[in-house]
Design an enzyme around this catalytic site. Structure first.
Site, PDB file in Angstrom:
ATOM      1  N   ASP A  57     -62.409  20.787   5.687  1.00  0.00           N
ATOM      2  CA  ASP A  57     -63.532  19.729   5.864  1.00  0.00           C
ATOM      3  C   ASP A  57     -62.972  19.226   7.281  1.00  0.00           C
ATOM      4  O   ASP A  57     -62.111  18.367   7.454  1.00  0.00           O
ATOM      5  CB  ASP A  57     -63.347  18.812   4.833  1.00  0.00           C
ATOM      6  CG  ASP A  57     -64.688  17.963   4.935  1.00  0.00           C
ATOM      7  OD1 ASP A  57     -65.341  17.964   5.906  1.00  0.00           O
ATOM      8  OD2 ASP A  57     -65.043  17.372   4.012  1.00  0.00           O
ATOM      9  N   CYS A  85     -63.495  22.353  34.144  1.00  0.00           N
ATOM     10  CA  CYS A  85     -63.563  23.908  33.404  1.00  0.00           C
ATOM     11  C   CYS A  85     -65.085  24.322  33.143  1.00  0.00           C
ATOM     12  O   CYS A  85     -65.350  25.400  33.481  1.00  0.00           O
ATOM     13  CB  CYS A  85     -62.920  23.672  32.186  1.00  0.00           C
ATOM     14  SG  CYS A  85     -61.190  22.889  32.070  1.00  0.00           S
ATOM     15  N   CYS A  88     -67.348  26.164  36.294  1.00  0.00           N
ATOM     16  CA  CYS A  88     -67.219  27.559  36.610  1.00  0.00           C
ATOM     17  C   CYS A  88     -67.641  28.325  35.461  1.00  0.00           C
ATOM     18  O   CYS A  88     -68.134  29.192  35.202  1.00  0.00           O
ATOM     19  CB  CYS A  88     -65.773  27.985  36.811  1.00  0.00           C
ATOM     20  SG  CYS A  88     -65.272  27.274  38.770  1.00  0.00           S
ATOM     21  N   HIS A  89     -67.207  27.775  33.895  1.00  0.00           N
ATOM     22  CA  HIS A  89     -67.238  28.523  32.722  1.00  0.00           C
ATOM     23  C   HIS A  89     -68.536  28.232  32.020  1.00  0.00           C
ATOM     24  O   HIS A  89     -68.980  28.912  31.049  1.00  0.00           O
ATOM     25  CB  HIS A  89     -66.023  28.424  31.700  1.00  0.00           C
ATOM     26  CG  HIS A  89     -64.622  28.812  32.524  1.00  0.00           C
ATOM     27  ND1 HIS A  89     -64.356  30.118  32.463  1.00  0.00           N
ATOM     28  CD2 HIS A  89     -63.705  28.291  33.131  1.00  0.00           C
ATOM     29  CE1 HIS A  89     -63.564  30.559  33.009  1.00  0.00           C
ATOM     30  NE2 HIS A  89     -62.998  29.373  33.520  1.00  0.00           N
ATOM     31  N   CYS A 189     -35.945  33.063   6.631  1.00  0.00           N
ATOM     32  CA  CYS A 189     -36.723  32.330   5.602  1.00  0.00           C
ATOM     33  C   CYS A 189     -37.975  33.096   5.594  1.00  0.00           C
ATOM     34  O   CYS A 189     -38.523  33.348   4.524  1.00  0.00           O
ATOM     35  CB  CYS A 189     -36.971  30.955   6.238  1.00  0.00           C
ATOM     36  SG  CYS A 189     -35.545  29.885   5.946  1.00  0.00           S
ATOM     37  N   HIS A 190     -38.743  33.421   6.862  1.00  0.00           N
ATOM     38  CA  HIS A 190     -39.971  33.900   6.971  1.00  0.00           C
ATOM     39  C   HIS A 190     -40.320  35.322   6.522  1.00  0.00           C
ATOM     40  O   HIS A 190     -41.508  35.883   6.515  1.00  0.00           O
ATOM     41  CB  HIS A 190     -40.715  33.627   8.076  1.00  0.00           C
ATOM     42  CG  HIS A 190     -40.655  32.139   8.536  1.00  0.00           C
ATOM     43  ND1 HIS A 190     -41.141  31.144   7.496  1.00  0.00           N
ATOM     44  CD2 HIS A 190     -39.999  31.147   9.409  1.00  0.00           C
ATOM     45  CE1 HIS A 190     -41.011  29.834   8.073  1.00  0.00           C
ATOM     46  NE2 HIS A 190     -40.335  29.921   9.062  1.00  0.00           N
ATOM     47  N   CYS A 231     -38.166  24.166  14.274  1.00  0.00           N
ATOM     48  CA  CYS A 231     -37.400  24.866  13.800  1.00  0.00           C
ATOM     49  C   CYS A 231     -35.951  25.152  14.259  1.00  0.00           C
ATOM     50  O   CYS A 231     -35.021  25.343  13.276  1.00  0.00           O
ATOM     51  CB  CYS A 231     -37.907  26.390  13.509  1.00  0.00           C
ATOM     52  SG  CYS A 231     -39.448  26.337  12.442  1.00  0.00           S
TER      53      CYS A 231
END
Length: 270
Positions: A57, A85, A88-89, A189-190, A231
Site C-alpha cells: 500500500d 534531469c 533533457c529527459h 546464510c542466503h 551485513c
C-alpha cells in the site's frame, strides 16, 4: 500469485541437487545468474503479512516519501548549465519507465560497472555541471527510488549480451568469501540457511530487487550498498566504501543472480 514457501524451498533444493554448475562455454549467451541453478525468490515471500501490507500500500509505505523527494529533485535546476534531469529527459514517468531493470550495467568504454547511483552522478557532473551526490543522501536516494519506482512490477533484466566475466567473477568471489570475526560469507546464510530463523526473522535469499528499501530497524530508506555495509558490520567484517568497486561487483553479481525478479521499490524490510 504467492506460492507457499515450503513448496518453493523443495523446488530450489531439487534444482540444486539435479544440476551441475554451469560452465561458461556459452558465455555470454546464457545468464550467468543461473550458474548454480538457484530459483530466484524475492525477499517479499519471507516477510510477515504486516510487512507485506506495508510495502503493498503506497499510501502507508514509508518509502513513498523518497519517491516524492526524487520527483522534486528530478525537476530541480542545478549546476553551471542551469539544467534539471527533466530538461533533457522529460517527465520521469515517461522517460524512466523500465530503466531501472537494466542496472547495474557494464560500461565497456570505461571497463566499469555503473549502477543507478553512479549513472545519476555521471549525468550530473558531465552534463549538468553539478556536484555529485553522496551515497545515502536524501537527494540521491530520492532519485534512485523515484526512478526504480517507474519499473515497479517489471523484471530485472540486466543486459546479458554485454556481460563482463571479470566483474561477475569478482562479485561471485565476494559473495562466497568468508570474512570477519564470524568467518561468514553471504552465501552462508542466503544459500545454505534460506528459510531458517534468525532472531525471529526468516532468512531470505538476499535478493536485491526491492531496493531502495525502507528498513524498519533503520527507520530510513537505504541503498543496496548500505545493506552490504550493514551485513559486513553484522559479521564483524570491515565494510568496503559505499560505491566501491567491491560493492559494485557484488551488486552486479546479485542482479544477475536474481534475473527475472520483479522490481518492488520502494520495498519494506525489517
Amino acid at each position: 500469485m504467492i506460492m507457499d514457501y515450503g513448496i518453493l524451498k523443495k523446488i530450489s533444493i531439487a534444482l540444486k541437487r539435479a544440476v551441475l554448475i554451469a560452465l561458461f562455454f556459452t558465455y555470454p549467451l546464457i545468464s550467468l545468474a543461473q550458474e548454480k541453478k538457484i530459483m530466484p525468490v524475492s525477499g517479499y515471500f519471507f516477510l510477515d503479512q504486516g510487512t507485506k501490507d506495508l510495502q503493498d500500500d503506497l499510501f502507508i509505505n514509508p518509502g513513498s516519501f523518497s519517491i516524492t523527494t526524487g520527483e522534486r529533485e528530478w525537476k530541480k535546476i542545478d549546476g553551471t548549465k542551469n539544467l534539471s534531469c527533466e530538461s533533457c529527459h522529460g517527465s520521469i514517468q515517461n522517460s524512466m519507465n523500465a530503466v531501472a531493470t537494466l542496472y547495474p550495467t557494464f560500461n565497456s568504454e570505461e571497463d566499469a560497472i555503473f549502477n543507478l547511483e553512479k549513472k545519476i552522478n555521471v549525468m550530473r557532473t558531465d552534463y549538468m555541471g553539478a556536484e555529485a551526490l553522496s551515497y545515502e543522501s536524501e537527494e540521491l536516494l530520492g532519485l534512485t527510488t523515484a526512478i526504480s519506482y517507474q519499473s515497479r512490477g517489471l523484471a530485472m533484466n540486466v543486459n546479458t549480451t554485454n556481460l563482463s566475466k571479470k566483474w561477475y567473477d569478482r562479485g561471485n568471489f565476494l559473495y562466497n568469501e568468508r570474512r570477519g570475526q564470524f568467518d561468514m560469507a553471504c552465501s552462508g546464510c542466503h544459500e545454505n540457511l534460506v528459510g531458517e530463523k534468525l532472531r525471529g526473522d526468516v532468512i531470505s535469499q538476499g535478493q536485491i530487487n526491492a531496493f531502495p528499501i525502507f528498513r524498519i530497524i533503520w527507520q530510513a530508506v537505504g541503498s543496496r550498498h548500505r545493506m552490504f555495509e550493514w551485513c559486513n558490520t553484522a559479521i564483524r567484517a570491515e565494510p568496503y566504501s559505499l560505491g566501491s568497486d567491491e560493492y559494485l561487483a557484488l551488486e552486479y553479481y546479485l542482479a544477475l543472480r536474481g534475473a527475472g525478479l520483479e522490481i518492488e521499490s520502494p520495498g519494506v524490510r525489517k
